[in-house]
Design an enzyme around this catalytic site. Structure first.
Site, short mmCIF file in Angstrom:
data_model
loop_
_atom_site.label_atom_id
_atom_site.label_comp_id
_atom_site.label_asym_id
_atom_site.label_seq_id
_atom_site.Cartn_x
_atom_site.Cartn_y
_atom_site.Cartn_z
N ASP A 104 -8.30 -5.76 -5.72
CA ASP A 104 -7.88 -4.66 -4.97
C ASP A 104 -8.15 -3.23 -5.81
OD1 ASP A 104 -6.81 -3.03 -3.22
OD2 ASP A 104 -4.56 -3.32 -3.55
N HIS A 162 -5.90 -6.73 -1.34
CA HIS A 162 -4.84 -5.69 -1.02
C HIS A 162 -3.74 -6.47 -0.55
CE1 HIS A 162 -3.63 -1.34 -0.93
NE2 HIS A 162 -3.61 -1.25 0.55
N SER A 164 0.95 -1.31 -0.07
CA SER A 164 0.23 0.08 -0.04
C SER A 164 1.01 1.12 0.11
CB SER A 164 -0.90 0.00 1.24
OG SER A 164 -2.02 0.79 0.97
#
Lengths: 453, 453
Positions: B387, B412, B135
């Site tokens: 994601d 994710h 991320s």
């Protein structure tokens, strides 16, 4: 230079923090006489510690190759120098106002300026940009390519001592090169200088001696105490250093107006080290006079100035006290100076006294990689063997695309200067090689652009 | 995780200015059970917007490959998160204290930490370092390799939306992927959600309706006005987004404790869009309840929390208001949400109201290159197709050494999670490919080290 257009860009004072939205006006110069929108290029001078018009006038190489590269020339002024002052007259007031004088902020200014030009100058958008710079500006050109490779196709870093930090090179190498220049430029020349320090010490040990020396050297302000004598020696030392930097093969006016091969001229006065102290210092005066009074118009020698006022010595002093911590030392054996070891503690205390800041000596290598730069590409490092700064420069190829060019007869960034009838062959070769690399970068850029479409 | 050692490094609050010498304590965790000084490596997690222990516990992939890579694991906490607070309890007080919360400062912290470890941990000095992150941490891992390639042999940037800036990707792509996840996870699922917004509007147009909906959704604080209704819709929207992020194939607890394939579970309640408004909202409640009350222990739904408290939502809100300006939009056609265009002016005003700062939406692309990143090397960009962040990620190879790995069944940064019996084949393949690249980087590092000696 003729044909330049003055530009100003509104830029953030702090690129790395959002607490202030304050902006300032960054100055730049553009010359587009030879620029072609079709197949052209942008040569971007990464301004260093001085007035950009002065660099513009002393970087003739860019002007000389503009036509061949169909290039727009851009000269970007470094913040806190010339007229690019973030806080106007208050810019050097204290460490709060100086807080934004760093190489990182300067590089961000350059990046934003390129974006600005590509957005606002019709035809500039899809053109390859090459960064060029000399000395600290050469470091900035190299670092710019390292940190913002998306902005540039390559960089020419001339006389850029990117390794003059921490212990990447021996601290004595700089002064050894200065010494070698004097040694090579006349018999007994460096030996005469080496002996002058003791002669000064002996002469200045008495009041009448101080007075005599002040007269002999035609100093504007007479020497009155031992602190003045230390200052005198620093000033003379800096003079020899500057001469080594600008030992150009023709009459020039970079740091001062000077004859061709000025060290040779200086050394004509320093042939005999075995003379009395007063005679030796008379000779030293003649030598200094070459540097400070080539015009013959100067009435007295001023110890508070060693070079052109176009250089921002105040700003550089701050930078040297923060990021640009360059260890120098002498031992009096491999060089012609009095022995001085590098003393970080003392240096740091002096910095704190002068600016209220303390240097961070490892920061530059953390940030820019020190000797581990092999993953970068398309940077030419050029160095003159006469230039003391070559000691901290990249003088051997790192990879196929991080190449070193050495100029045996070259002083400080001679290759960036305009073509001259007295140029030695080595600098002509260097320039033609540099142009060849740049043309290749430009060609590759257009080839990959075509591939995309 | 078991076997971690806690470390603290004294670090500069401001790497880019010298006006302050203030330092703070940066936290990091080290696990060296499988580390070998001979031929080993260092896997360096570039901490993102949360408590580092939480990332340490949710990055099982590093633990799973430690033995194979003879690796020391380092988890570095991002400044202003967890316990790495530059001004302690005052860190979020105002924009002056928040001024040093930027990605550039965080990267400099990481660089200094690596130098620190190499200097202080015997045997670490000549070891290759690989950055890993997910991320925002994945963006940091990629940017770290781009900006400090001398520190790393490569980086694994998992689910790193480095292109979710300016107009590099369409602003609608994020919510389209969220919508696709719901569409694929059950019949009429996304359609039911799409219809819920109007149903909410109709139901809440009267006082009794507001009351009824507050009860139906078991809200801890009842809805009292139209502002609450807007907040409700934002909260529900964020819930669907979060579910898309953590749509993992097995029971997990990342943002919340959840069953395997949670969107499938949610969609079981949302099969019929053609019901009355109250019935539709009863169904929405059941769906929300899956996310907020998988444990069955929750008495009411709290609109002020959507995810684990280990995430530093305050710090991230500031970062989104300064550097991390990510344009999002919906049109209600290609996605299941109410139409919202991206409004920078409004966003900027909100930021100024909340934090006293204004975003600089083009800064990240100026700094990190936007789509022009092809001169960098040795970065793996992995993305899961489920994601929503993959929309702003690098999902096709840029060059031979800037490679994209896509995981069709991945949410994710699934690849960073520990090995699991229910892992789909695609993530197993991704991980084994990632390990292969890393081993190659390590091998090349040692080969060039041998060449030097």
């Amino acid at each position: 230079m003729e044909g330049t257009t003055l530009g100003w860009m509104q830029d953030e004072v702090d690129h790395f923090g959002f607490n202030t939205d304050k902006t300032f006006k960054q100055r730049y110069l553009i010359a587009d006489k030879h620029w072609k929108k079709d197949g052209g290029s942008i040569l971007f001078y990464t301004g260093n510690e001085g007035d950009i018009t002065w660099f513009c006038n002393n970087t003739g190489f860019m002007w000389d190759m503009a036509e061949e590269l169909k290039a727009m020339l851009v000269f970007a002024e470094h913040r806190y120098y010339g007229e690019s002052l973030p806080f106007g007259a208050n810019s050097f007031k204290d460490s709060t106002h100086l807080n934004f004088l760093t190489s990182e902020q300067a590089l961000a200014d350059f990046a934003k300026l390129i974006k600005h030009l590509k957005r606002t100058v019709p035809g500039a958008k899809n053109q390859p940009v090459i960064a060029l710079g000399g000395s600290y500006g050469g470091m900035l050109a190299a670092w710019f390519r390292m940190k913002y490779p998306h902005m540039l196709v390559g960089a020419l870093a001339s006389s850029a001592p990117i390794w003059q930090f921490e212990d990447l090179v021996p601290c004595g190498v700089f002064m050894e090169i200065v010494t070698a220049d004097f040694r090579k430029s006349g018999p007994n020349c460096s030996e005469s200088i080496r002996r002058s320090w003791d002669a000064i010490r002996r002469l200045t040990s008495t009041g009448p001696g101080l007075h005599w020396l002040s007269e002999a050297l035609r100093l504007c302000s007479p020497l009155t105490n031992s602190q003045d004598v230390e200052h005198l020696k620093d000033w003379i030392t800096e003079t020899w250093v500057n001469l080594a930097m600008v030992d150009y093969p023709y009459e020039s006016n970079f740091l001062q107006p000077l004859p061709a091969w000025p060290i040779k001229v200086v050394c004509q006065y320093l042939k005999n080290p075995n003379v009395s102290d007063p005679q030796l210092l008379e000779n030293i005066f003649q030598a200094l006079n070459v540097y400070y009074n080539y015009s013959g118009q100067v009435k007295c020698l001023n110890m508070s100035e060693t070079a052109t006022r176009s250089l921002g010595s105040l700003g550089w002093s701050y930078q040297a006290c923060t990021e640009m911590v360059m260890p120098f030392c002498t031992n009096g054996i491999d060089d012609m100076f009095e022995p001085h070891s590098w003393n970080l503690k003392e240096f740091s205390d002096d910095c704190f006294k002068q600016w209220g800041v303390r240097p961070r000596p490892s920061w530059i290598t953390t940030m820019y990689g020190g000797k581990n730069i092999s993953s970068h590409t398309n940077i030419i490092f050029s160095n003159g063997d006469l230039d003391p700064w070559s000691g901290g420069g990249v003088t051997e190829n790192v990879t196929d695309t991080l190449v070193a060019i050495t100029i045996p007869e070259g002083a400080h960034h001679l290759d960036l200067r305009a073509n001259n009838a007295f140029d030695p062959t080595s600098v002509l070769l260097a320039r033609s090689l540099e142009v060849r690399y740049m043309k290749q970068w430009i060609k590759n850029f257009y080839a990959s652009l075509r591939k995309k479409h």
